[in-house]
Design a protein around this motif. Structure first.
Motif, PDB file in Angstrom:
ATOM      1  N   HIS A  47       0.769  -1.383   0.022  1.00 37.94           N
ATOM      2  CA  HIS A  47      -0.068   0.004  -0.055  1.00 37.94           C
ATOM      3  C   HIS A  47       0.855   1.375   0.020  1.00 37.94           C
ATOM      4  CE1 HIS A  47      -2.938   2.950   0.993  1.00 37.94           C
ATOM      5  NE2 HIS A  47      -2.273   3.438   1.802  1.00 37.94           N
ATOM      6  N   ASP A  48       1.792   1.218   0.990  1.00 41.22           N
ATOM      7  CA  ASP A  48       2.827   2.380   0.935  1.00 41.22           C
ATOM      8  C   ASP A  48       3.415   2.749  -0.248  1.00 41.22           C
ATOM      9  OD1 ASP A  48       1.670   2.846   3.576  1.00 41.22           O
ATOM     10  OD2 ASP A  48       3.584   1.945   4.514  1.00 41.22           O
ATOM     11  N   MET A  49       4.093   1.635  -0.562  1.00 44.20           N
ATOM     12  CA  MET A  49       4.921   1.793  -1.925  1.00 44.20           C
ATOM     13  C   MET A  49       3.779   2.150  -3.183  1.00 44.20           C
ATOM     14  SD  MET A  49       7.475  -0.888  -3.589  1.00 44.20           S
ATOM     15  CE  MET A  49       8.719  -0.446  -4.952  1.00 44.20           C
ATOM     16  N   ARG A  50       2.740   1.918  -3.150  1.00 44.44           N
ATOM     17  CA  ARG A  50       1.645   2.318  -4.111  1.00 44.44           C
ATOM     18  C   ARG A  50       1.423   3.830  -4.189  1.00 44.44           C
ATOM     19  NH1 ARG A  50      -4.556   1.037  -5.236  1.00 44.44           N
ATOM     20  NH2 ARG A  50      -4.449   1.637  -7.684  1.00 44.44           N
ATOM     21  N   VAL A  51       1.238   4.241  -2.820  1.00 40.46           N
ATOM     22  CA  VAL A  51       1.005   5.676  -2.638  1.00 40.46           C
ATOM     23  C   VAL A  51       2.089   6.412  -3.235  1.00 40.46           C
ATOM     24  CG1 VAL A  51       0.637   7.398  -0.867  1.00 40.46           C
ATOM     25  CG2 VAL A  51      -0.536   5.046  -0.916  1.00 40.46           C
ATOM     26  N   ALA A  52       3.366   6.051  -2.614  1.00 43.59           N
ATOM     27  CA  ALA A  52       4.665   6.742  -3.305  1.00 43.59           C
ATOM     28  C   ALA A  52       4.703   6.721  -4.795  1.00 43.59           C
ATOM     29  CB  ALA A  52       5.879   6.235  -2.394  1.00 43.59           C
ATOM     30  N   SER A  53       4.558   5.550  -5.474  1.00 45.93           N
ATOM     31  CA  SER A  53       4.372   5.254  -6.633  1.00 45.93           C
ATOM     32  C   SER A  53       3.387   6.199  -7.555  1.00 45.93           C
ATOM     33  CB  SER A  53       3.982   3.978  -7.334  1.00 45.93           C
ATOM     34  OG  SER A  53       4.062   3.727  -8.507  1.00 45.93           O
ATOM     35  N   LYS A  54       2.269   6.514  -6.648  1.00 48.84           N
ATOM     36  CA  LYS A  54       1.270   7.435  -7.565  1.00 48.84           C
ATOM     37  C   LYS A  54       1.897   8.905  -7.516  1.00 48.84           C
ATOM     38  CE  LYS A  54      -2.867   4.978  -7.031  1.00 48.84           C
ATOM     39  NZ  LYS A  54      -3.507   5.235  -8.334  1.00 48.84           N
ATOM     40  N   ARG A  55       2.341   9.274  -6.378  1.00 44.79           N
ATOM     41  CA  ARG A  55       3.063  10.552  -6.229  1.00 44.79           C
ATOM     42  C   ARG A  55       4.194  10.795  -7.354  1.00 44.79           C
ATOM     43  NH1 ARG A  55       3.302   9.854   0.436  1.00 44.79           N
ATOM     44  NH2 ARG A  55       1.285  10.624   0.880  1.00 44.79           N
ATOM     45  N   LEU A  56       4.930   9.717  -7.351  1.00 43.82           N
ATOM     46  CA  LEU A  56       6.019   9.723  -8.269  1.00 43.82           C
ATOM     47  C   LEU A  56       5.423   9.938  -9.830  1.00 43.82           C
ATOM     48  CD1 LEU A  56       8.632   9.513  -9.587  1.00 43.82           C
ATOM     49  CD2 LEU A  56       8.697   7.064  -9.432  1.00 43.82           C
ATOM     50  N   ARG A  57       4.368   9.269 -10.099  1.00 42.47           N
ATOM     51  CA  ARG A  57       3.740   9.034 -11.366  1.00 42.47           C
ATOM     52  C   ARG A  57       2.974  10.639 -11.707  1.00 42.47           C
ATOM     53  NH1 ARG A  57      -1.654   5.843 -12.173  1.00 42.47           N
ATOM     54  NH2 ARG A  57      -2.466   7.691 -10.832  1.00 42.47           N
ATOM     55  N   GLU A  58       2.610  11.232 -10.808  1.00 40.91           N
ATOM     56  CA  GLU A  58       1.679  12.179 -11.061  1.00 40.91           C
ATOM     57  C   GLU A  58       2.749  13.520 -11.038  1.00 40.91           C
ATOM     58  OE1 GLU A  58      -1.332  12.364 -11.983  1.00 40.91           O
ATOM     59  OE2 GLU A  58      -1.125  10.258 -11.503  1.00 40.91           O
ATOM     60  N   ALA A  59       3.836  13.408 -10.359  1.00 41.02           N
ATOM     61  CA  ALA A  59       5.059  14.418 -10.563  1.00 41.02           C
ATOM     62  C   ALA A  59       5.577  14.337 -11.875  1.00 41.02           C
ATOM     63  CB  ALA A  59       5.870  14.183  -9.338  1.00 41.02           C
ATOM     64  N   LEU A  60       5.833  13.428 -12.454  1.00 46.37           N
ATOM     65  CA  LEU A  60       6.305  13.272 -13.549  1.00 46.37           C
ATOM     66  C   LEU A  60       5.458  13.735 -14.751  1.00 46.37           C
ATOM     67  CD1 LEU A  60       8.145   9.597 -13.495  1.00 46.37           C
ATOM     68  CD2 LEU A  60       9.223  11.735 -13.505  1.00 46.37           C
TER      69      LEU A  60
END
Length: 201
Positions: A47-60
Motif C-alpha cells: 500500500h505504502d509503495m503504491r501511494v509513493a508510486s502514484k506521487r512519483l507518477r503524477e509528479a512526472l
C-alpha cells in the motif's frame, strides 16, 4: 497513508528544470524505501509503495515539460507499469478486506472459501509479477537513468525556461479547467468511469 518526503526549499523564480529536479529527486527514493518490505509481500508495504508510486507518477506527468526529451516517454511508461503492478496486488488486498468484513457481518456470507482461495492465488501471481518487474527495472538501470535525468535537469541553462511559479500557475489553471469541463459527465448516475476519471483529475 505515509507522509510524503519533504522537498528542498524551492524558490518561486527558480528555472523550471532546476525546481523539477529538486522535486523529483526525492520521489524515486521514497518509492524504493518500501521495496524490501514490498518484495516480501507485506500488505502495508504494498500500500505504502503504491501511494509513493502514484506521487512519483503524477509528479512526472505534471513536470513532463522539464524532463529530458530522450527519456521522458520511457520513464513515464516504466513508472506507470510499476504503479499498475502494485495496483494489481493492492486490489486483491482490498477485496480480501471486503470479504472478511462481509463474513463477520452476515452468516450468509461466511461461506466465501472458494472466492477467498481464488483471490489468494491471484494475489500470489500478481506479487510474483511485481517482483519480476522490480528485478527487470533494476537490471535495466532505471534508478541510474533516473538520477542522470535529474542531474541533466539541475544543470540545464536557465535561458528559455519558465520560472517555477509561472509554470505552476499555468499547470494548476489547466487542471482546474479540465475538472470544471468534465464536472457534468462525472455526476451522471451509474457512470462509474467518468466519475473515476474526474477523481483522478
Amino acid at each position: 497513508m505515509p507522509k510524503a518526503w519533504a522537498v528542498e526549499i524551492l524558490e518561486p523564480q527558480q528555472p523550471l528544470a532546476q525546481g523539477a529536479a529538486l522535486i523529483l529527486a526525492v520521489k524515486l527514493p521514497e518509492v524504493l524505501s518500501f521495496q524490501q518490505a514490498a518484495r516480501a509481500g507485506g500488505v502495508e508495504a504494498i500500500h505504502d509503495m503504491r501511494v509513493a508510486s502514484k506521487r512519483l507518477r503524477e509528479a512526472l506527468r505534471v513536470l513532463r515539460p522539464a524532463l529530458p526529451e530522450d527519456s521522458r516517454k520511457l520513464m513515464l511508461q516504466e513508472v506507470e507499469e510499476l504503479n499498475d503492478s502494485l495496483g494489481a496486488v493492492r486490489d486483491c488486498d482490498v477485496i480480501g478486506e471486503v470479504f472478511a468484513a462481509l463474513a463477520q457481518r452476515s452468516k450468509k456470507a461466511r461461506d466465501l472459501g472458494a472466492l477467498v482461495e481464488d483471490l489468494a492465488k491471484k494475489r500470489r501471481r500478481h506479487h510474483r509479477e511485481f517482483v519480476r518487474l522490480l528485478d527487470r527495472l533494476e537490471a535495466e538501470g532505471f534508478a541510474t537513468r533516473y538520477a542522470a535525468a535529474m542531474a541533466e535537469m539541475a544543470t540545464r541553462p536557465a535561458t528559455g525556461q519558465p520560472t517555477l511559479i509561472a509554470f505552476a500557475a499555468e499547470a494548476i489553471s489547466q487542471r482546474l479547467e479540465d475538472v470544471v469541463a468534465n464536472w457534468k459527465s462525472a455526476l451522471r448516475p451509474g457512470k462509474l468511469v467518468p466519475f473515476h476519471r474526474q477523481r483522478i483529475r
